[in-house]
Design a protein around this motif. Structure first.
Motif, short mmCIF file in Angstrom:
data_model
loop_
_atom_site.label_atom_id
_atom_site.label_comp_id
_atom_site.label_asym_id
_atom_site.label_seq_id
_atom_site.Cartn_x
_atom_site.Cartn_y
_atom_site.Cartn_z
N PHE A 1 0.81 -1.22 0.00
CA PHE A 1 0.00 0.00 0.00
C PHE A 1 0.84 1.27 0.00
O PHE A 1 0.63 2.16 -0.84
CB PHE A 1 -0.95 -0.01 1.21
CG PHE A 1 -1.75 1.24 1.41
CD1 PHE A 1 -2.49 1.78 0.37
CD2 PHE A 1 -1.78 1.88 2.64
CE1 PHE A 1 -3.24 2.95 0.55
CE2 PHE A 1 -2.53 3.03 2.83
CZ PHE A 1 -3.27 3.57 1.78
N TYR A 2 1.80 1.35 0.91
CA TYR A 2 2.48 2.63 1.14
C TYR A 2 3.98 2.41 1.34
O TYR A 2 4.38 1.52 2.08
CB TYR A 2 1.88 3.30 2.38
CG TYR A 2 2.58 4.56 2.82
CD1 TYR A 2 2.49 5.72 2.05
CD2 TYR A 2 3.34 4.59 3.99
CE1 TYR A 2 3.14 6.89 2.45
CE2 TYR A 2 3.97 5.76 4.40
CZ TYR A 2 3.88 6.90 3.63
OH TYR A 2 4.52 8.04 4.02
N ILE B 1 2.12 5.95 -2.85
CA ILE B 1 1.14 4.87 -2.76
C ILE B 1 1.52 3.81 -3.79
O ILE B 1 1.73 4.12 -4.97
CB ILE B 1 -0.29 5.40 -3.03
CG1 ILE B 1 -0.65 6.47 -1.99
CG2 ILE B 1 -1.31 4.27 -3.02
CD1 ILE B 1 -0.53 6.04 -0.55
N SER C 1 3.18 2.85 -8.99
CA SER C 1 3.05 3.65 -7.77
C SER C 1 2.68 5.08 -8.15
O SER C 1 2.88 5.49 -9.29
CB SER C 1 4.37 3.64 -6.97
OG SER C 1 5.41 4.24 -7.72
N SER D 1 0.15 12.18 1.73
CA SER D 1 -0.49 10.88 1.97
C SER D 1 0.09 10.23 3.23
O SER D 1 -0.62 9.55 3.97
CB SER D 1 -0.33 9.95 0.77
OG SER D 1 1.02 9.82 0.38
N ASN E 1 -5.76 0.66 -4.16
CA ASN E 1 -5.18 1.42 -3.05
C ASN E 1 -5.51 2.91 -3.10
O ASN E 1 -5.62 3.56 -2.06
CB ASN E 1 -3.67 1.19 -2.99
CG ASN E 1 -3.35 -0.18 -2.44
OD1 ASN E 1 -4.17 -0.78 -1.75
ND2 ASN E 1 -2.18 -0.69 -2.74
N LEU F 1 -7.06 5.03 -0.01
CA LEU F 1 -6.48 6.29 0.48
C LEU F 1 -7.48 7.43 0.37
O LEU F 1 -7.56 8.27 1.27
CB LEU F 1 -5.21 6.63 -0.31
CG LEU F 1 -4.53 7.94 0.13
CD1 LEU F 1 -4.02 7.85 1.56
CD2 LEU F 1 -3.40 8.33 -0.80
N CYS G 1 -6.48 12.07 -5.05
CA CYS G 1 -6.87 10.66 -5.20
C CYS G 1 -7.97 10.51 -6.24
O CYS G 1 -7.93 9.60 -7.07
CB CYS G 1 -7.36 10.09 -3.87
SG CYS G 1 -6.04 9.75 -2.69
#
Length: 203
Positions: free
Chosen positions: A18-19, A26, A34, A40, A165, A169, A185
């Motif tokens: 995820f991160y 992300i 990514s 974030s 993801n 987020l 996002c």
């Protein structure tokens, strides 16, 4: 119980697939894709704090109380928590012969909670993709669209991978009132949704 181990487990479960730690990046469910989204990391820090601040309730086996602060996360409510607890009980029943400690139980509880959040918001994105496909080609029926999306998901398609993801987020950013992060996002989600729509129509 060593609280430090629980904090490390929290970080790992939240960040995996995820991160990228400390980078405002992300990741997709696969590392080939990514997206860098400013602040974030601050959103994720706030999310982690909900776990850190309530671990004592988990240790006291007050699971519904442990879940309660997560009502602030978009899409989560009492019914969600009851269903998550039922899922956990089913998992524990299948593991009756297994010896497990508090850390394993914590991992099961967190994984169930996080999966529920992620799936809820990804499903919203899937509904939006279906709408967009139907606008472009009304002859395609919903089951056909879902079949093609399932194929993309099973192949770990990079667009699906990152959308999964970004959807998560976006919900976290809205929940903690990080409006610029949420707006970014949504722009990124739209971009990847359109790519997925094209893939479905071409298929």
């Amino acid at each position: 119980m060593d609280m430090k181990r629980l904090f490390i487990t929290t970080d790992n479960l939240i960040e995996q697939q995820f991160y990228k730690t400390g980078s405002d990046t992300i990741l997709g469910r696969t590392p080939e894709v990514s997206v860098r989204i400013k602040n974030s990391g601050l959103v994720i820090k706030r999310f982690k704090a909900l776990f850190y601040n309530n671990i004592h309730l988990f240790l006291e086996e007050k699971y519904l109380e442990f879940f309660a602060p997560f009502k602030k996360i978009k899409g989560m409510d009492e019914n969600s928590f009851v269903e998550i607890l039922q899922d956990i009980q089913i998992k524990l029943t299948t593991m009756q012969e297994t010896k497990f400690d508090v850390l394993i139980l914590y991992t099961i509880v967190l994984s169930s909670l996080i999966s529920r959040m992620r799936n809820t918001h990804f499903n919203d994105s899937v509904s939006e993709i279906i709408k967009r496909v139907k606008i472009k080609n009304e002859k395609i029926n919903v089951n056909e669209i879902k079949r093609e999306l399932d194929k993309l998901f099973m192949r770990n398609n990079k667009n699906i991978s990152i959308l999964y993801n970004l959807s998560y987020l976006d919900a976290l950013a809205e929940s903690f009132n990080f409006k610029k992060v949420a707006q970014t996002c949504k722009i990124q989600k739209g971009k990847y949704m359109n790519k997925i729509v094209d893939l479905v129509i071409k298929a």
